[in-house]
Design a protein around this motif. Sequence first.
Motif, PDB file in Angstrom:
ATOM      1  N   LEU A 106       0.825  -1.212   0.000  1.00 15.14           N
ATOM      2  CA  LEU A 106       0.000   0.000   0.000  1.00 15.14           C
ATOM      3  C   LEU A 106       0.857   1.258   0.000  1.00 15.14           C
ATOM      4  CD1 LEU A 106      -2.986  -0.832   2.377  1.00 15.14           C
ATOM      5  CD2 LEU A 106      -3.021  -0.514  -0.084  1.00 15.14           C
ATOM      6  N   GLU A 107       1.948   1.238   0.740  1.00 16.87           N
ATOM      7  CA  GLU A 107       2.845   2.399   0.755  1.00 16.87           C
ATOM      8  C   GLU A 107       3.496   2.602  -0.610  1.00 16.87           C
ATOM      9  OE1 GLU A 107       3.320   4.933   2.907  1.00 16.87           O
ATOM     10  OE2 GLU A 107       1.650   4.003   3.965  1.00 16.87           O
ATOM     11  N   ASP A 108       3.832   1.515  -1.295  1.00 15.88           N
ATOM     12  CA  ASP A 108       4.357   1.623  -2.662  1.00 15.88           C
ATOM     13  C   ASP A 108       3.317   2.259  -3.578  1.00 15.88           C
ATOM     14  OD1 ASP A 108       6.675   0.413  -1.817  1.00 15.88           O
ATOM     15  OD2 ASP A 108       6.139  -1.577  -2.596  1.00 15.88           O
ATOM     16  N   TRP A 109       2.065   1.815  -3.451  1.00 19.27           N
ATOM     17  CA  TRP A 109       0.986   2.370  -4.263  1.00 19.27           C
ATOM     18  C   TRP A 109       0.817   3.859  -3.984  1.00 19.27           C
ATOM     19  CZ3 TRP A 109      -3.707   4.580  -2.768  1.00 19.27           C
ATOM     20  CH2 TRP A 109      -4.618   4.808  -3.800  1.00 19.27           C
ATOM     21  N   LYS A 110       0.851   4.241  -2.706  1.00 19.11           N
ATOM     22  CA  LYS A 110       0.712   5.655  -2.347  1.00 19.11           C
ATOM     23  C   LYS A 110       1.864   6.492  -2.889  1.00 19.11           C
ATOM     24  CE  LYS A 110      -1.801   5.169   2.026  1.00 19.11           C
ATOM     25  NZ  LYS A 110      -1.726   5.457   3.472  1.00 19.11           N
ATOM     26  N   GLY A 111       3.044   5.924  -2.916  1.00 18.33           N
ATOM     27  CA  GLY A 111       4.228   6.659  -3.362  1.00 18.33           C
ATOM     28  C   GLY A 111       4.299   6.867  -4.867  1.00 18.33           C
ATOM     29  N   LEU A 138     -10.416  13.786  -6.196  1.00 22.17           N
ATOM     30  CA  LEU A 138     -11.384  13.309  -5.203  1.00 22.17           C
ATOM     31  C   LEU A 138     -12.100  12.035  -5.658  1.00 22.17           C
ATOM     32  CD1 LEU A 138     -12.953  16.693  -4.058  1.00 22.17           C
ATOM     33  CD2 LEU A 138     -11.192  15.333  -2.927  1.00 22.17           C
ATOM     34  N   ASN A 139     -11.592  11.395  -6.696  1.00 21.36           N
ATOM     35  CA  ASN A 139     -12.187  10.167  -7.198  1.00 21.36           C
ATOM     36  C   ASN A 139     -12.233   9.121  -6.080  1.00 21.36           C
ATOM     37  OD1 ASN A 139     -12.610   7.600  -8.425  1.00 21.36           O
ATOM     38  ND2 ASN A 139     -11.897   8.442 -10.375  1.00 21.36           N
ATOM     39  N   GLU A 140     -13.393   8.563  -5.868  1.00 24.02           N
ATOM     40  CA  GLU A 140     -13.609   7.623  -4.766  1.00 24.02           C
ATOM     41  C   GLU A 140     -12.656   6.431  -4.816  1.00 24.02           C
ATOM     42  OE1 GLU A 140     -17.225   4.785  -3.250  1.00 24.02           O
ATOM     43  OE2 GLU A 140     -17.754   6.708  -4.165  1.00 24.02           O
ATOM     44  N   ALA A 141     -12.310   5.976  -5.993  1.00 22.70           N
ATOM     45  CA  ALA A 141     -11.420   4.814  -6.126  1.00 22.70           C
ATOM     46  C   ALA A 141     -10.040   5.079  -5.521  1.00 22.70           C
ATOM     47  CB  ALA A 141     -11.279   4.433  -7.600  1.00 22.70           C
ATOM     48  N   LEU A 142      -9.625   6.341  -5.477  1.00 20.47           N
ATOM     49  CA  LEU A 142      -8.317   6.678  -4.910  1.00 20.47           C
ATOM     50  C   LEU A 142      -8.302   6.585  -3.384  1.00 20.47           C
ATOM     51  CD1 LEU A 142      -7.622   9.732  -7.188  1.00 20.47           C
ATOM     52  CD2 LEU A 142      -6.366   7.570  -7.223  1.00 20.47           C
ATOM     53  N   TYR A 143      -9.456   6.595  -2.781  1.00 21.84           N
ATOM     54  CA  TYR A 143      -9.557   6.554  -1.319  1.00 21.84           C
ATOM     55  C   TYR A 143     -10.010   5.193  -0.806  1.00 21.84           C
ATOM     56  CZ  TYR A 143      -8.917  11.517  -1.754  1.00 21.84           C
ATOM     57  OH  TYR A 143      -8.394  12.755  -2.056  1.00 21.84           O
ATOM     58  N   ALA A 144     -10.448   4.322  -1.704  1.00 24.07           N
ATOM     59  CA  ALA A 144     -10.961   3.017  -1.307  1.00 24.07           C
ATOM     60  C   ALA A 144      -9.858   1.966  -1.163  1.00 24.07           C
ATOM     61  CB  ALA A 144     -11.996   2.545  -2.326  1.00 24.07           C
ATOM     62  N   LYS A 145      -8.699   2.222  -1.715  1.00 23.02           N
ATOM     63  CA  LYS A 145      -7.624   1.224  -1.717  1.00 23.02           C
ATOM     64  C   LYS A 145      -6.947   1.106  -0.358  1.00 23.02           C
ATOM     65  CE  LYS A 145      -3.960  -0.481  -4.557  1.00 23.02           C
ATOM     66  NZ  LYS A 145      -4.403  -1.633  -5.287  1.00 23.02           N
ATOM     67  N   SER A 146      -6.882   2.184   0.376  1.00 17.89           N
ATOM     68  CA  SER A 146      -6.159   2.208   1.644  1.00 17.89           C
ATOM     69  C   SER A 146      -7.106   2.579   2.776  1.00 17.89           C
ATOM     70  CB  SER A 146      -5.032   3.251   1.556  1.00 17.89           C
ATOM     71  OG  SER A 146      -4.399   3.398   2.791  1.00 17.89           O
ATOM     72  N   PHE A 147      -6.819   2.102   3.971  1.00 20.64           N
ATOM     73  CA  PHE A 147      -7.661   2.439   5.118  1.00 20.64           C
ATOM     74  C   PHE A 147      -7.474   3.892   5.539  1.00 20.64           C
ATOM     75  CE2 PHE A 147      -7.244  -2.200   5.665  1.00 20.64           C
ATOM     76  CZ  PHE A 147      -8.579  -2.523   5.570  1.00 20.64           C
ATOM     77  N   THR A 148      -6.283   4.428   5.332  1.00 18.57           N
ATOM     78  CA  THR A 148      -6.025   5.832   5.669  1.00 18.57           C
ATOM     79  C   THR A 148      -5.285   6.491   4.519  1.00 18.57           C
ATOM     80  OG1 THR A 148      -3.912   5.311   6.715  1.00 18.57           O
ATOM     81  CG2 THR A 148      -5.843   5.380   8.139  1.00 18.57           C
ATOM     82  N   GLY A 149      -5.697   7.678   4.185  1.00 20.50           N
ATOM     83  CA  GLY A 149      -4.985   8.463   3.179  1.00 20.50           C
ATOM     84  C   GLY A 149      -5.155   7.948   1.769  1.00 20.50           C
ATOM     85  N   THR A 150      -4.364   8.526   0.896  1.00 21.86           N
ATOM     86  CA  THR A 150      -4.381   8.161  -0.521  1.00 21.86           C
ATOM     87  C   THR A 150      -2.996   8.438  -1.098  1.00 21.86           C
ATOM     88  OG1 THR A 150      -5.536   8.456  -2.619  1.00 21.86           O
ATOM     89  CG2 THR A 150      -5.282  10.422  -1.251  1.00 21.86           C
ATOM     90  N   LYS A 151      -2.911   8.663  -2.364  1.00 27.64           N
ATOM     91  CA  LYS A 151      -1.631   8.940  -3.012  1.00 27.64           C
ATOM     92  C   LYS A 151      -0.948  10.134  -2.343  1.00 27.64           C
ATOM     93  CE  LYS A 151      -1.946   6.234  -6.812  1.00 27.64           C
ATOM     94  NZ  LYS A 151      -0.897   5.310  -7.224  1.00 27.64           N
ATOM     95  N   HIS A 152       0.368  10.031  -2.160  1.00 29.57           N
ATOM     96  CA  HIS A 152       1.115  11.124  -1.528  1.00 29.57           C
ATOM     97  C   HIS A 152       1.011  12.413  -2.328  1.00 29.57           C
ATOM     98  CE1 HIS A 152       2.559   8.516   1.542  1.00 29.57           C
ATOM     99  NE2 HIS A 152       3.330   7.798   0.746  1.00 29.57           N
ATOM    100  N   LEU A 153       0.970  12.310  -3.649  1.00 32.70           N
ATOM    101  CA  LEU A 153       0.841  13.505  -4.487  1.00 32.70           C
ATOM    102  C   LEU A 153      -0.460  14.242  -4.169  1.00 32.70           C
ATOM    103  CD1 LEU A 153       1.610  15.399  -6.791  1.00 32.70           C
ATOM    104  CD2 LEU A 153       0.585  13.759  -8.381  1.00 32.70           C
ATOM    105  N   ILE A 154      -1.545  13.524  -4.008  1.00 35.05           N
ATOM    106  CA  ILE A 154      -2.829  14.155  -3.702  1.00 35.05           C
ATOM    107  C   ILE A 154      -2.779  14.822  -2.335  1.00 35.05           C
ATOM    108  CG2 ILE A 154      -5.281  13.718  -3.252  1.00 35.05           C
ATOM    109  CD1 ILE A 154      -5.107  11.490  -5.377  1.00 35.05           C
TER     110      ILE A 154
END
Length: 137
Positions: A3-8, A56-72
């Motif tokens: 998940l951290e790799d995905w966020k990064g 704010l696309n919902e799919a970007l927030y559904a992958k992780s329990f907290t937070g989303t992509k670091h860029l966002i």
Amino acid sequence: NNLEDWKGRPQSRYYAWEVLSSGHVELTELLERQDWPKLLRSLQKCLQDVNYAGHLNEALYAKSFTGTKHLIEDYCDSVVKCLKELRREVKHRKDQLQAESDAENDALLAQSQRFTELAVVTFGRTALCLSGGGGMA
């Protein structure tokens, strides 16, 4: 951690990460230079649509329990920081304007007033919403 790799990794099909990245860089650079008129215009561009670049696309927030992509998260933090600094600068110039008026201060104050009006149109105003039981009182 996967998940951290995905966020990064900023890349995703769910939002225009290139647009968001360039907006983030632009805001950061303008704030560092304290170029208030250009910062106002850049904020207007970024805030003209609530879901700028699809961040704010919902799919970007559904992958992780907290937070989303670091860029966002970085983009949102920079928008908030720019708004706070701009507010501080406008307040400072208003105080300065009471002592003496000049064209640069007047222009920035007028631009910030227009920006605020457009932001209210885009985001609306806060409201207190009560449940149905609240209307019986």
